[in-house]
Structure formats: C-alpha cells, structure tokens
Design a protein around this motif. Sequence first.
Motif, PDB file in Angstrom:
ATOM      1  N   VAL A  29       0.829  -1.203   0.000  1.00  0.00           N
ATOM      2  CA  VAL A  29       0.000   0.000   0.000  1.00  0.00           C
ATOM      3  C   VAL A  29       0.862   1.250   0.000  1.00  0.00           C
ATOM      4  O   VAL A  29       1.856   1.331   0.725  1.00  0.00           O
ATOM      5  N   ARG A  30       0.469   2.196  -0.824  1.00  0.00           N
ATOM      6  CA  ARG A  30       1.080   3.527  -0.833  1.00  0.00           C
ATOM      7  C   ARG A  30      -0.032   4.556  -0.773  1.00  0.00           C
ATOM      8  O   ARG A  30      -1.184   4.261  -1.080  1.00  0.00           O
ATOM      9  N   SER A  31       0.331   5.764  -0.389  1.00  0.00           N
ATOM     10  CA  SER A  31      -0.652   6.837  -0.366  1.00  0.00           C
ATOM     11  C   SER A  31      -0.008   8.111  -0.893  1.00  0.00           C
ATOM     12  O   SER A  31       1.213   8.266  -0.867  1.00  0.00           O
ATOM     13  N   ALA A  32      -0.871   9.005  -1.383  1.00  0.00           N
ATOM     14  CA  ALA A  32      -0.386  10.273  -1.932  1.00  0.00           C
ATOM     15  C   ALA A  32      -1.538  11.273  -1.927  1.00  0.00           C
ATOM     16  O   ALA A  32      -2.690  10.920  -1.674  1.00  0.00           O
ATOM     17  N   GLY A  33      -1.198  12.523  -2.228  1.00  0.00           N
ATOM     18  CA  GLY A  33      -2.201  13.584  -2.268  1.00  0.00           C
ATOM     19  C   GLY A  33      -2.221  14.277  -3.619  1.00  0.00           C
ATOM     20  O   GLY A  33      -1.267  14.179  -4.391  1.00  0.00           O
ATOM     21  N   THR A  34      -3.319  14.975  -3.881  1.00  0.00           N
ATOM     22  CA  THR A  34      -3.482  15.643  -5.174  1.00  0.00           C
ATOM     23  C   THR A  34      -3.056  17.105  -5.162  1.00  0.00           C
ATOM     24  O   THR A  34      -2.868  17.699  -6.210  1.00  0.00           O
ATOM     25  N   GLU A  35      -2.896  17.698  -3.986  1.00  0.00           N
ATOM     26  CA  GLU A  35      -2.610  19.130  -3.911  1.00  0.00           C
ATOM     27  C   GLU A  35      -1.112  19.430  -3.881  1.00  0.00           C
ATOM     28  O   GLU A  35      -0.306  18.584  -3.518  1.00  0.00           O
ATOM     29  N   GLU A  36      -0.795  20.674  -4.237  1.00  0.00           N
ATOM     30  CA  GLU A  36       0.604  21.109  -4.280  1.00  0.00           C
ATOM     31  C   GLU A  36       1.322  20.878  -2.953  1.00  0.00           C
ATOM     32  O   GLU A  36       2.455  20.463  -2.928  1.00  0.00           O
ATOM     33  N   GLY A  37       0.661  21.152  -1.840  1.00  0.00           N
ATOM     34  CA  GLY A  37       1.301  21.034  -0.533  1.00  0.00           C
ATOM     35  C   GLY A  37       1.224  19.643   0.068  1.00  0.00           C
ATOM     36  O   GLY A  37       1.475  19.470   1.262  1.00  0.00           O
ATOM     37  N   ALA A  38       0.910  18.646  -0.725  1.00  0.00           N
ATOM     38  CA  ALA A  38       0.755  17.280  -0.207  1.00  0.00           C
ATOM     39  C   ALA A  38       2.076  16.752   0.345  1.00  0.00           C
ATOM     40  O   ALA A  38       3.144  17.061  -0.178  1.00  0.00           O
ATOM     41  N   ARG A  39       1.987  15.940   1.394  1.00  0.00           N
ATOM     42  CA  ARG A  39       3.172  15.304   1.997  1.00  0.00           C
ATOM     43  C   ARG A  39       3.899  14.507   0.922  1.00  0.00           C
ATOM     44  O   ARG A  39       5.113  14.610   0.779  1.00  0.00           O
ATOM     45  N   ILE A  40       3.169  13.673   0.176  1.00  0.00           N
ATOM     46  CA  ILE A  40       3.691  12.998  -1.018  1.00  0.00           C
ATOM     47  C   ILE A  40       2.686  13.282  -2.124  1.00  0.00           C
ATOM     48  O   ILE A  40       1.514  12.952  -1.987  1.00  0.00           O
ATOM     49  N   LYS A  41       3.135  13.910  -3.182  1.00  0.00           N
ATOM     50  CA  LYS A  41       2.240  14.274  -4.286  1.00  0.00           C
ATOM     51  C   LYS A  41       2.153  13.110  -5.275  1.00  0.00           C
ATOM     52  O   LYS A  41       3.159  12.520  -5.637  1.00  0.00           O
ATOM     53  N   VAL A  42       0.918  12.786  -5.680  1.00  0.00           N
ATOM     54  CA  VAL A  42       0.699  11.661  -6.585  1.00  0.00           C
ATOM     55  C   VAL A  42       1.401  11.915  -7.926  1.00  0.00           C
ATOM     56  O   VAL A  42       1.406  13.027  -8.440  1.00  0.00           O
ATOM     57  N   THR A  43       2.033  10.861  -8.444  1.00  0.00           N
ATOM     58  CA  THR A  43       2.769  10.965  -9.708  1.00  0.00           C
ATOM     59  C   THR A  43       2.296   9.879 -10.679  1.00  0.00           C
ATOM     60  O   THR A  43       1.582   8.948 -10.285  1.00  0.00           O
ATOM     61  N   GLU A  44       2.761   9.978 -11.885  1.00  0.00           N
ATOM     62  CA  GLU A  44       2.507   8.960 -12.900  1.00  0.00           C
ATOM     63  C   GLU A  44       3.023   7.599 -12.418  1.00  0.00           C
ATOM     64  O   GLU A  44       2.434   6.561 -12.680  1.00  0.00           O
ATOM     65  N   GLY A  45       4.128   7.617 -11.699  1.00  0.00           N
ATOM     66  CA  GLY A  45       4.707   6.389 -11.159  1.00  0.00           C
ATOM     67  C   GLY A  45       3.763   5.675 -10.196  1.00  0.00           C
ATOM     68  O   GLY A  45       3.667   4.450 -10.216  1.00  0.00           O
ATOM     69  N   HIS A  46       3.081   6.443  -9.342  1.00  0.00           N
ATOM     70  CA  HIS A  46       2.109   5.855  -8.421  1.00  0.00           C
ATOM     71  C   HIS A  46       1.000   5.143  -9.194  1.00  0.00           C
ATOM     72  O   HIS A  46       0.608   4.031  -8.849  1.00  0.00           O
ATOM     73  N   ILE A  47       0.499   5.809 -10.227  1.00  0.00           N
ATOM     74  CA  ILE A  47      -0.600   5.252 -11.023  1.00  0.00           C
ATOM     75  C   ILE A  47      -0.134   3.954 -11.699  1.00  0.00           C
ATOM     76  O   ILE A  47      -0.834   2.943 -11.665  1.00  0.00           O
ATOM     77  N   GLY A  48       1.059   3.971 -12.285  1.00  0.00           N
ATOM     78  CA  GLY A  48       1.595   2.795 -12.954  1.00  0.00           C
ATOM     79  C   GLY A  48       1.857   1.643 -12.007  1.00  0.00           C
ATOM     80  O   GLY A  48       1.657   0.481 -12.359  1.00  0.00           O
ATOM     81  N   TRP A  49       2.290   1.961 -10.790  1.00  0.00           N
ATOM     82  CA  TRP A  49       2.626   0.944  -9.792  1.00  0.00           C
ATOM     83  C   TRP A  49       1.398   0.194  -9.292  1.00  0.00           C
ATOM     84  O   TRP A  49       1.434  -1.017  -9.069  1.00  0.00           O
ATOM     85  N   SER A  50       0.296   0.884  -9.140  1.00  0.00           N
ATOM     86  CA  SER A  50      -0.875   0.338  -8.437  1.00  0.00           C
ATOM     87  C   SER A  50      -1.712  -0.619  -9.282  1.00  0.00           C
ATOM     88  O   SER A  50      -1.740  -0.537 -10.508  1.00  0.00           O
ATOM     89  N   ASP A  51      -2.402  -1.520  -8.573  1.00  0.00           N
ATOM     90  CA  ASP A  51      -3.386  -2.407  -9.188  1.00  0.00           C
ATOM     91  C   ASP A  51      -4.798  -1.856  -9.001  1.00  0.00           C
ATOM     92  O   ASP A  51      -5.698  -2.127  -9.789  1.00  0.00           O
ATOM     93  N   MET A  52      -4.988  -1.124  -7.914  1.00  0.00           N
ATOM     94  CA  MET A  52      -6.298  -0.583  -7.574  1.00  0.00           C
ATOM     95  C   MET A  52      -6.088   0.761  -6.880  1.00  0.00           C
ATOM     96  O   MET A  52      -5.190   0.893  -6.058  1.00  0.00           O
ATOM     97  N   ILE A  53      -6.911   1.739  -7.237  1.00  0.00           N
ATOM     98  CA  ILE A  53      -6.761   3.092  -6.699  1.00  0.00           C
ATOM     99  C   ILE A  53      -8.031   3.483  -5.962  1.00  0.00           C
ATOM    100  O   ILE A  53      -9.134   3.386  -6.507  1.00  0.00           O
ATOM    101  N   PHE A  54      -7.862   3.923  -4.714  1.00  0.00           N
ATOM    102  CA  PHE A  54      -8.972   4.411  -3.905  1.00  0.00           C
ATOM    103  C   PHE A  54      -8.788   5.903  -3.670  1.00  0.00           C
ATOM    104  O   PHE A  54      -7.701   6.332  -3.262  1.00  0.00           O
ATOM    105  N   VAL A  55      -9.820   6.682  -3.931  1.00  0.00           N
ATOM    106  CA  VAL A  55      -9.790   8.111  -3.627  1.00  0.00           C
ATOM    107  C   VAL A  55     -10.818   8.385  -2.541  1.00  0.00           C
ATOM    108  O   VAL A  55     -11.790   7.646  -2.382  1.00  0.00           O
ATOM    109  N   MET A  56     -10.616   9.462  -1.808  1.00  0.00           N
ATOM    110  CA  MET A  56     -11.513   9.776  -0.703  1.00  0.00           C
ATOM    111  C   MET A  56     -12.758  10.547  -1.149  1.00  0.00           C
ATOM    112  O   MET A  56     -13.814  10.403  -0.562  1.00  0.00           O
ATOM    113  N   GLU A  57     -12.611  11.406  -2.189  1.00  0.00           N
ATOM    114  CA  GLU A  57     -13.735  12.233  -2.626  1.00  0.00           C
ATOM    115  C   GLU A  57     -13.795  12.290  -4.153  1.00  0.00           C
ATOM    116  O   GLU A  57     -12.803  12.047  -4.826  1.00  0.00           O
ATOM    117  N   LYS A  58     -14.968  12.662  -4.659  1.00  0.00           N
ATOM    118  CA  LYS A  58     -15.157  12.756  -6.120  1.00  0.00           C
ATOM    119  C   LYS A  58     -14.170  13.728  -6.761  1.00  0.00           C
ATOM    120  O   LYS A  58     -13.723  13.513  -7.874  1.00  0.00           O
TER     121      LYS A  58
END
Length: 109
Positions: A29-58
Amino acid sequence: MKLLFICSRNKWRSLTAEKIFDGYNGHEVRSAGTEEGARIKVTEGHIGWSDMIFVMEKKHTRRLKEKFAGQFNGKPLICLDIPDDYRFMDEELIETLKSRVSDYIEGPG
C-alpha cells in the motif's frame, strides 16, 4: 495486490489507510495527495505501480483523470466518499475505511 490511496494533502485520510492496510493479506500500500502542498504528491509512477486506486472524494477522481488521462489501463478507480473531517488514525476514520474498502478487498477486521 498493490493499493494506492489518494486524498488531498496525504496527511490524514490516505496516510491512515496506508497504515492500516499495508501488509494485510500481502497487500502493498502507498498513499499520496493531489494538492501542491501534499506530503507525497501523486505521480505517474504511483498510477503505474498500483493495481487498484482508492480516492476519498469525487474531486480526487476528477483531478486524477485530468492529470493522468489514459494512464489507468482499466485499473479500478474507486471513490470511498470519505470527507475531510478526520485526523490521522482517528478511530471513526479507521472504521469507515475498513467498512468501505471491504466492499472491494478483504481487509483487517
């Protein structure tokens, strides 16, 4: 299975999800954020790495689809509908995550 959890700043919701699901049933499991100030900002690498993606809000679904269009390769992108009303490792947040994620994978009791 490789699970990616996304919220806005990767400080409370997605980070809590990472802590409670990582290693359970062999999940990575990994986690990331969508905003500029995120602790870890989501990247193309995260998307490629994952098998399933869960988001908190629409809005997170929308942001990912705008930024990474065409990179999901049929991977499930699941919105858990969990508002930004919790702190890191909040008991209610943990119970909500377990309940909502269990519709898709087996999680910790």
